[in-house]
Write a protein that holds these residues in place. Structure first.
Motif, PDB file in Angstrom:
ATOM      1  N   ALA A   1       0.767  -1.407  -0.016  1.00 33.22           N
ATOM      2  CA  ALA A   1       0.048  -0.126  -0.047  1.00 33.22           C
ATOM      3  C   ALA A   1       0.970   1.297   0.046  1.00 33.22           C
ATOM      4  O   ALA A   1       0.552   2.145  -0.681  1.00 33.22           O
ATOM      5  N   ARG A   2       1.943   1.377   0.660  1.00 34.16           N
ATOM      6  CA  ARG A   2       2.709   2.537   0.972  1.00 34.16           C
ATOM      7  C   ARG A   2       3.523   2.907  -0.158  1.00 34.16           C
ATOM      8  O   ARG A   2       4.080   4.003  -0.402  1.00 34.16           O
ATOM      9  N   TYR A   3       3.540   1.997  -1.174  1.00 36.30           N
ATOM     10  CA  TYR A   3       4.320   2.038  -2.312  1.00 36.30           C
ATOM     11  C   TYR A   3       3.515   2.538  -3.555  1.00 36.30           C
ATOM     12  O   TYR A   3       4.272   2.871  -4.640  1.00 36.30           O
ATOM     13  N   GLY A   4       2.310   2.536  -3.581  1.00 32.16           N
ATOM     14  CA  GLY A   4       1.561   2.804  -4.279  1.00 32.16           C
ATOM     15  C   GLY A   4       1.183   2.053  -5.446  1.00 32.16           C
ATOM     16  O   GLY A   4       0.650   2.298  -6.506  1.00 32.16           O
ATOM     17  N   GLY A   5       1.705   0.746  -5.018  1.00 31.45           N
ATOM     18  CA  GLY A   5       1.568  -0.440  -6.186  1.00 31.45           C
ATOM     19  C   GLY A   5       2.285  -1.418  -5.849  1.00 31.45           C
ATOM     20  O   GLY A   5       3.061  -1.218  -4.708  1.00 31.45           O
ATOM     21  N   VAL A   6       2.229  -2.659  -6.581  1.00 26.13           N
ATOM     22  CA  VAL A   6       2.916  -3.857  -6.049  1.00 26.13           C
ATOM     23  C   VAL A   6       4.435  -3.728  -6.321  1.00 26.13           C
ATOM     24  O   VAL A   6       4.820  -3.391  -7.623  1.00 26.13           O
ATOM     25  N   VAL A   7       5.261  -4.265  -5.419  1.00 25.49           N
ATOM     26  CA  VAL A   7       6.634  -4.193  -5.490  1.00 25.49           C
ATOM     27  C   VAL A   7       7.073  -5.668  -5.979  1.00 25.49           C
ATOM     28  O   VAL A   7       7.006  -6.531  -4.746  1.00 25.49           O
ATOM     29  N   PRO A   8       7.610  -5.798  -6.983  1.00 19.75           N
ATOM     30  CA  PRO A   8       7.460  -7.329  -7.384  1.00 19.75           C
ATOM     31  C   PRO A   8       8.577  -8.278  -6.581  1.00 19.75           C
ATOM     32  O   PRO A   8       8.122  -9.254  -6.008  1.00 19.75           O
ATOM     33  N   GLU A   9       9.691  -7.516  -6.035  1.00 18.87           N
ATOM     34  CA  GLU A   9      10.782  -8.319  -5.104  1.00 18.87           C
ATOM     35  C   GLU A   9       9.887  -8.693  -3.781  1.00 18.87           C
ATOM     36  O   GLU A   9      10.061  -9.880  -3.238  1.00 18.87           O
ATOM     37  N   LEU A  10       9.333  -7.787  -3.078  1.00 15.09           N
ATOM     38  CA  LEU A  10       8.374  -7.899  -1.939  1.00 15.09           C
ATOM     39  C   LEU A  10       7.474  -8.848  -2.205  1.00 15.09           C
ATOM     40  O   LEU A  10       7.289  -9.774  -1.048  1.00 15.09           O
ATOM     41  N   ALA A  11       6.895  -8.919  -3.197  1.00 11.37           N
ATOM     42  CA  ALA A  11       5.768  -9.755  -3.514  1.00 11.37           C
ATOM     43  C   ALA A  11       6.410 -11.200  -3.352  1.00 11.37           C
ATOM     44  O   ALA A  11       5.589 -12.276  -2.580  1.00 11.37           O
ATOM     45  N   SER A  12       7.501 -11.461  -4.249  1.00 14.61           N
ATOM     46  CA  SER A  12       7.830 -12.869  -4.328  1.00 14.61           C
ATOM     47  C   SER A  12       8.238 -13.497  -2.809  1.00 14.61           C
ATOM     48  O   SER A  12       7.984 -14.486  -2.547  1.00 14.61           O
ATOM     49  N   ARG A  13       9.032 -12.625  -2.235  1.00 14.39           N
ATOM     50  CA  ARG A  13       9.493 -12.900  -1.126  1.00 14.39           C
ATOM     51  C   ARG A  13       8.554 -13.284   0.271  1.00 14.39           C
ATOM     52  O   ARG A  13       8.389 -14.222   0.888  1.00 14.39           O
ATOM     53  N   ASP A  14       7.242 -12.474   0.131  1.00 12.91           N
ATOM     54  CA  ASP A  14       6.087 -12.789   0.994  1.00 12.91           C
ATOM     55  C   ASP A  14       5.318 -14.193   0.413  1.00 12.91           C
ATOM     56  O   ASP A  14       5.016 -14.920   1.327  1.00 12.91           O
ATOM     57  N   HIS A  15       5.362 -14.363  -0.979  1.00  9.39           N
ATOM     58  CA  HIS A  15       4.880 -15.804  -1.285  1.00  9.39           C
ATOM     59  C   HIS A  15       5.477 -16.884  -0.683  1.00  9.39           C
ATOM     60  O   HIS A  15       4.920 -17.916  -0.261  1.00  9.39           O
ATOM     61  N   VAL A  16       7.075 -16.710  -0.689  1.00  9.26           N
ATOM     62  CA  VAL A  16       7.917 -17.667   0.014  1.00  9.26           C
ATOM     63  C   VAL A  16       7.600 -18.089   1.357  1.00  9.26           C
ATOM     64  O   VAL A  16       7.315 -19.160   1.768  1.00  9.26           O
ATOM     65  N   ARG A  17       7.281 -17.055   2.237  1.00 11.59           N
ATOM     66  CA  ARG A  17       6.987 -17.205   3.569  1.00 11.59           C
ATOM     67  C   ARG A  17       5.608 -17.663   3.756  1.00 11.59           C
ATOM     68  O   ARG A  17       5.228 -18.414   4.534  1.00 11.59           O
ATOM     69  N   ARG A  18       4.557 -17.334   2.946  1.00 11.24           N
ATOM     70  CA  ARG A  18       3.119 -17.784   3.188  1.00 11.24           C
ATOM     71  C   ARG A  18       2.660 -18.992   2.443  1.00 11.24           C
ATOM     72  O   ARG A  18       1.939 -19.766   3.048  1.00 11.24           O
TER      73      ARG A  18
END
Ligand code: KG4
Ligand code: ZN
Length: 332
Positions: free
Chosen positions: A40-57
């Protein structure tokens, strides 16, 4: 049939979705983790953060759905192979393919848009083939003639911004946080529909293609012209939403007339839009056409639609070799 229970995995963007579809019982377990707060605070999806969170979840969610149905493993695994963010896709594809290998069950890479357009079939009142599908998401706006699973003829598509993208960009201009489609729709409820009239792009000429990028410019110019008008934001939101909804409705009517189909399926994130649903229902009723929507939770990204599309593919005898495939660009 060898493949009764299929585990579906969706990680193409910012939702980690997992579900088990059972050929006899339907959907038996599902989990969805949304990363919206993370981006949310970046105003759009940050791809690297998305990948890392998928790994966690992802793996804990897979564990949860298997525990819920009391199974050590499913009979098959379906994962979103594309299109989407390459890193995010890789997480679902490597986990899905590897789990299937470890369990000794077949795996299949599913097209994300096929997942969306078969989602209405998860409902009790499922559409039969053939039908015209309107796919309206954050990344795509397409009209498709669907004659069977895997038989898709593109009738028209957006030449620039997708409908959801136009919603999100206009929402940003209105000061709403990403993804702003639903928030814009909420703001539009307080707007005066008679104050501004936005164009209905590409409806004055034949054809089934769309163009939505001009509408956000129209919104920007209108906002600048009214200055600090307190009601103005809601009125602009309403004018924008009416323009998108009208345009989509006109093109759907045209596609139905052109193909002679009597069923319309609407899917993808923007199909959650209330005003769009009402307008399409009215148009369909006036033309003796039936319209089918997924429930709102299956309009946006989820694991259930991938489990179902994978089930249909595996049941038809399709399986994949051991190569892990992610296709960030992949035509339907
Ligand atoms: O299908 P989806 O979850 O992700 C993609 O595959 O793109 O669609 C997300 C899109 C976003 O652009 C979001 O703003 C839009 O769907 N959306 C809406 C509404 N709910 C979600 N747009 C308009 N009205 C809504 N109620
Ligand atoms: Zn999607």
């Amino acid at each position: 049939m060898g493949c009764r229970r299929v585990l579906g995995i969706e990680t193409s963007c910012d939702e980690t979705g997992v579900a088990i579809y059972d050929g006899a019982e339907g959907l038996v377990a599902e989990r969805l983790y949304t990363q919206v707060g993370l981006h949310a605070r970046y105003g759009g999806v940050v791809p690297e953060l998305a990948s890392r969170d998928h790994v966690r979840r992802l793996l804990p969610l897979v564990r949860e759905v298997l525990d819920e149905v009391g199974a050590a493993c499913p009979d098959g695994v379906a994962y979103t192979a594309g299109p989407g963010l390459i890193g995010a896709l890789h997480v679902g594809a490597s986990v899905g393919r590897s789990l299937a290998f470890g369990w000794g069950v077949p795996a299949i890479g599913v097209h994300h848009l096929e997942g969306h357009l078969l989602a209405p079939m998860l409902e009790a009142d499922a559409p039969d083939f053939p039908f015209v599908a309107l796919l309206v998401s954050g990344g795509h706006t397409m009209l498709i003639d669907v004659t069977d699973v895997g038989r898709y003829a593109l009738l028209g598509e957006s030449l620039d911004d997708a409908a959801g993208e136009a919603f999100d960009k206009t929402a940003k201009l209105l000061g709403l946080s990403y993804p702003g489609g639903a928030a814009l729709a909420k703001l539009a409820c307080d707007g005066d529909p008679a104050r501004f009239r936005f164009p209905r792009p590409m409806t004055d000429r034949p054809g089934l293609d769309f163009s939505f990028s001009g509408l956000k410019t129209f919104a920007l110019n209108t906002l600048q012209s009214i200055g600090e008008d307190a009601r103005g934001r809601a009125d602009v939101a309403r004018a924008f939403e009416d323009a998108v909804v009208d345009t989509l409705t006109i093109k759907c009517r045209r596609a139905l007339q052109q193909t002679g189909r009597r069923r319309l399926v609407v899917a993808g994130g923007v199909s959650a839009n209330r005003r769009l649903r009402v307008h399409l229902e009215d148009m369909a009723n006036a033309h003796s056409v039936r319209v089918y929507f997924p429930r709102p939770a299956y309009c946006t990204d989820n694991g259930a639609m991938i489990a179902y599309a994978g089930y249909r593919r595996l049941r038809a005898g399709e399986v994949e070799d051991l190569v892990i495939r992610s296709r960030p660009r992949w035509p339907l």
